[in-house]
Design a protein around this motif. Sequence first.
Motif, PDB file in Angstrom:
ATOM      1  N   MET A   1       0.739  -1.242   0.001  1.00 32.94           N
ATOM      2  CA  MET A   1       0.095   0.007  -0.157  1.00 32.94           C
ATOM      3  C   MET A   1       0.714   1.325   0.255  1.00 32.94           C
ATOM      4  O   MET A   1       0.600   2.314  -0.784  1.00 32.94           O
ATOM      5  CB  MET A   1      -0.931  -0.011   1.094  1.00 32.94           C
ATOM      6  N   PHE A   2       2.040   1.120   0.760  1.00 33.49           N
ATOM      7  CA  PHE A   2       2.846   2.223   0.976  1.00 33.49           C
ATOM      8  C   PHE A   2       3.416   2.606  -0.621  1.00 33.49           C
ATOM      9  O   PHE A   2       3.618   3.807  -0.902  1.00 33.49           O
ATOM     10  CB  PHE A   2       4.091   2.034   1.831  1.00 33.49           C
ATOM     11  N   ILE A   3       3.924   1.610  -1.207  1.00 33.36           N
ATOM     12  CA  ILE A   3       4.445   1.889  -2.611  1.00 33.36           C
ATOM     13  C   ILE A   3       3.324   2.484  -3.569  1.00 33.36           C
ATOM     14  O   ILE A   3       3.816   3.261  -4.273  1.00 33.36           O
ATOM     15  CB  ILE A   3       5.068   0.342  -2.932  1.00 33.36           C
ATOM     16  N   ILE A   4       2.153   1.773  -3.213  1.00 36.01           N
ATOM     17  CA  ILE A   4       1.057   2.385  -4.243  1.00 36.01           C
ATOM     18  C   ILE A   4       0.912   3.906  -4.132  1.00 36.01           C
ATOM     19  O   ILE A   4       0.836   4.709  -5.136  1.00 36.01           O
ATOM     20  CB  ILE A   4      -0.295   1.798  -4.224  1.00 36.01           C
ATOM     21  N   VAL A   5       0.922   4.378  -2.698  1.00 39.06           N
ATOM     22  CA  VAL A   5       0.690   5.796  -2.483  1.00 39.06           C
ATOM     23  C   VAL A   5       1.985   6.659  -3.098  1.00 39.06           C
ATOM     24  O   VAL A   5       1.683   7.597  -3.731  1.00 39.06           O
ATOM     25  CB  VAL A   5       0.682   5.879  -0.839  1.00 39.06           C
ATOM     26  N   ILE A   6       3.152   6.307  -2.678  1.00 33.08           N
ATOM     27  CA  ILE A   6       4.090   7.009  -3.251  1.00 33.08           C
ATOM     28  C   ILE A   6       4.398   7.036  -4.837  1.00 33.08           C
ATOM     29  O   ILE A   6       4.679   7.977  -5.559  1.00 33.08           O
ATOM     30  CB  ILE A   6       5.584   6.565  -2.656  1.00 33.08           C
ATOM     31  N   ARG A   7       3.896   5.973  -5.580  1.00 29.11           N
ATOM     32  CA  ARG A   7       3.919   5.890  -6.937  1.00 29.11           C
ATOM     33  C   ARG A   7       2.786   6.644  -7.644  1.00 29.11           C
ATOM     34  O   ARG A   7       2.816   7.327  -8.553  1.00 29.11           O
ATOM     35  CB  ARG A   7       3.696   4.478  -7.484  1.00 29.11           C
ATOM     36  N   THR A   8       1.640   6.756  -6.658  1.00 34.01           N
ATOM     37  CA  THR A   8       0.669   7.499  -7.243  1.00 34.01           C
ATOM     38  C   THR A   8       0.944   9.082  -6.974  1.00 34.01           C
ATOM     39  O   THR A   8       0.641   9.967  -8.202  1.00 34.01           O
ATOM     40  CB  THR A   8      -0.739   7.474  -6.169  1.00 34.01           C
ATOM     41  N   PHE A   9       1.677   9.367  -6.218  1.00 34.83           N
ATOM     42  CA  PHE A   9       2.221  10.618  -6.000  1.00 34.83           C
ATOM     43  C   PHE A   9       3.375  11.453  -7.276  1.00 34.83           C
ATOM     44  O   PHE A   9       3.333  12.275  -7.679  1.00 34.83           O
ATOM     45  CB  PHE A   9       2.979  11.068  -4.774  1.00 34.83           C
ATOM     46  N   GLU A  10       4.016  10.084  -7.522  1.00 37.75           N
ATOM     47  CA  GLU A  10       4.834  10.240  -8.753  1.00 37.75           C
ATOM     48  C   GLU A  10       4.015  10.504  -9.973  1.00 37.75           C
ATOM     49  O   GLU A  10       4.324  11.566 -10.678  1.00 37.75           O
ATOM     50  CB  GLU A  10       5.613   8.866  -8.978  1.00 37.75           C
ATOM     51  N   TRP A  11       3.030   9.762 -10.060  1.00 35.39           N
ATOM     52  CA  TRP A  11       2.199   9.920 -11.452  1.00 35.39           C
ATOM     53  C   TRP A  11       1.523  11.391 -11.487  1.00 35.39           C
ATOM     54  O   TRP A  11       1.209  11.610 -12.606  1.00 35.39           O
ATOM     55  CB  TRP A  11       0.993   8.702 -11.454  1.00 35.39           C
ATOM     56  N   THR A  12       1.338  11.836 -10.503  1.00 37.88           N
ATOM     57  CA  THR A  12       0.649  13.303 -10.326  1.00 37.88           C
ATOM     58  C   THR A  12       1.601  14.106 -11.004  1.00 37.88           C
ATOM     59  O   THR A  12       1.353  15.276 -11.328  1.00 37.88           O
ATOM     60  CB  THR A  12       0.171  13.705  -9.213  1.00 37.88           C
ATOM     61  N   TRP A  47       5.805   0.380 -20.485  1.00 43.45           N
ATOM     62  CA  TRP A  47       5.288   1.719 -20.336  1.00 43.45           C
ATOM     63  C   TRP A  47       6.337   2.661 -20.938  1.00 43.45           C
ATOM     64  O   TRP A  47       7.298   2.254 -20.562  1.00 43.45           O
ATOM     65  CB  TRP A  47       4.925   1.822 -18.787  1.00 43.45           C
ATOM     66  N   ASN A  48       5.849   4.002 -21.138  1.00 46.39           N
ATOM     67  CA  ASN A  48       6.735   5.021 -21.572  1.00 46.39           C
ATOM     68  C   ASN A  48       7.458   5.821 -20.506  1.00 46.39           C
ATOM     69  O   ASN A  48       8.276   6.257 -20.397  1.00 46.39           O
ATOM     70  CB  ASN A  48       5.936   6.081 -22.320  1.00 46.39           C
ATOM     71  N   TRP A  49       7.072   5.606 -19.268  1.00 45.71           N
ATOM     72  CA  TRP A  49       7.690   6.125 -17.980  1.00 45.71           C
ATOM     73  C   TRP A  49       9.037   5.503 -17.537  1.00 45.71           C
ATOM     74  O   TRP A  49       9.558   5.899 -16.819  1.00 45.71           O
ATOM     75  CB  TRP A  49       6.624   6.468 -17.077  1.00 45.71           C
ATOM     76  N   SER A  50       9.308   4.433 -18.228  1.00 41.06           N
ATOM     77  CA  SER A  50      10.524   3.628 -17.631  1.00 41.06           C
ATOM     78  C   SER A  50      11.752   3.809 -18.686  1.00 41.06           C
ATOM     79  O   SER A  50      12.527   2.624 -18.760  1.00 41.06           O
ATOM     80  CB  SER A  50      10.030   2.160 -17.713  1.00 41.06           C
ATOM     81  N   ARG A  51      11.712   4.824 -19.045  1.00 41.86           N
ATOM     82  CA  ARG A  51      13.003   4.846 -20.391  1.00 41.86           C
ATOM     83  C   ARG A  51      14.163   4.861 -19.554  1.00 41.86           C
ATOM     84  O   ARG A  51      14.244   5.356 -18.394  1.00 41.86           O
ATOM     85  CB  ARG A  51      12.761   6.616 -20.960  1.00 41.86           C
ATOM     86  N   ARG A 184      13.818   1.015  -9.180  1.00 44.05           N
ATOM     87  CA  ARG A 184      14.524   2.158  -9.740  1.00 44.05           C
ATOM     88  C   ARG A 184      13.846   3.423  -9.893  1.00 44.05           C
ATOM     89  O   ARG A 184      14.461   4.900  -9.574  1.00 44.05           O
ATOM     90  CB  ARG A 184      14.888   1.581 -11.202  1.00 44.05           C
ATOM     91  N   GLN A 185      12.564   3.491 -10.359  1.00 43.39           N
ATOM     92  CA  GLN A 185      11.865   4.853 -10.808  1.00 43.39           C
ATOM     93  C   GLN A 185      11.379   5.398  -9.538  1.00 43.39           C
ATOM     94  O   GLN A 185      11.722   6.786  -9.444  1.00 43.39           O
ATOM     95  CB  GLN A 185      10.638   4.511 -11.500  1.00 43.39           C
ATOM     96  N   ILE A 186      11.216   4.786  -8.477  1.00 41.52           N
ATOM     97  CA  ILE A 186      10.897   5.510  -7.134  1.00 41.52           C
ATOM     98  C   ILE A 186      12.105   6.259  -6.463  1.00 41.52           C
ATOM     99  O   ILE A 186      12.036   7.100  -6.108  1.00 41.52           O
ATOM    100  CB  ILE A 186      10.142   4.334  -6.351  1.00 41.52           C
ATOM    101  N   PHE A 187      13.215   5.550  -6.617  1.00 42.76           N
ATOM    102  CA  PHE A 187      14.672   6.175  -5.892  1.00 42.76           C
ATOM    103  C   PHE A 187      14.957   7.287  -6.963  1.00 42.76           C
ATOM    104  O   PHE A 187      15.421   8.228  -6.242  1.00 42.76           O
ATOM    105  CB  PHE A 187      15.533   4.996  -5.894  1.00 42.76           C
ATOM    106  N   LEU A 188      14.724   7.335  -8.106  1.00 46.54           N
ATOM    107  CA  LEU A 188      15.200   8.474  -8.716  1.00 46.54           C
ATOM    108  C   LEU A 188      14.297   9.412  -8.666  1.00 46.54           C
ATOM    109  O   LEU A 188      14.580  10.509  -8.689  1.00 46.54           O
ATOM    110  CB  LEU A 188      15.156   8.001 -10.305  1.00 46.54           C
TER     111      LEU A 188
END
Length: 323
Positions: A1-12, A47-51, A184-188
């Motif tokens: 759930m924590f991962i989904i929350v921070i990834r949702t913030f990333e997508w915004t 997905w295109n966000w993982s360049r 990777r994407q979260i850390f970046l």
Amino acid sequence: MFIIVIRTFEWTLAKEPLVRHLRPANRAPSTLTDTLDLISNLRGHGWNWSRGLYVPRETRLTHRTLFLVHTYLSAIAYASLFGILHRAILTCCPVGAIAAIPDGSTLFDPTLPFPARYLRSSILTLCAGFMSYAMLQAGYDACTVLALVVLRQDPAQWPPAFDAPWRATSLSVFWSRRWHQWGRQIFLVFGGYPLAAVTVFGRPGMVIGAFMASAALHDVMILTLDSRIEMWWMVVGFGMMALGVLAEDAFRKVTGWRVGGVIGWIWTMTWLALWGSLIMEGFWRTGIFGYGTLIDWALPVRVLVERLVVDFDGWFHAIQREG
């Protein structure tokens, strides 16, 4: 759930629409399935966000049935390896054996002198690293089988998660290509990009920020198990990984050569064992590995593993006493 929350913030904060370009063959686009894939696809493969994402080369047979059989057998093999290594480390570091850590244990034997204590902890750390690899690989294989059988996904959607991390000849290669790239994407986004943007350090800021984000995420993981665990285990452990990567960058700038070859492999494994022991210690103190595995039910295997480990540990301690 924590991962989904921070990834949702990333997508915004995304500057362009999130586009999926890899779907099961002959499957029409679906908002529901795309949403589920976006939530569960940690690497962003397809997905295109993982360049810039490195995806290991596929070595398994791509025929669906053969791919399933191979992956199923792989899950069993890695689950067994995980159980064996788990039992071996638990035999050396039984949970509750140290009064100061009633719910966990430690990799550092206080009865040994300083050099021997860290040599032993480094050996256990390498074993724990292989144990973590086996655990994650078995879980990934199991998810792959379920996705292909239940969700009717394609093998192409489940490329290898690891690329033989034990063969890494530099820390840069280990962390950017050989080890899994699920975070990777979260850390970046939450560490690397911000620190590089607000400082004049460029790549050093990117590297340090990414590893500090990793330290924070791993600390949250262990805090959910034991709130008494101090954050410095993760900060120092992952912080030294960042410094190791930057040291390799400095070496290349000074000499013109990349770290690699046999010397690079020795350097990489030594650094991982030395500072990885702090990361593993943080986890071990929570008692996260105090549970049983399937190997514990296979008594002949368990007895054999415990006997070998006890004999080796006894021999190791005896050498130190004689020395």
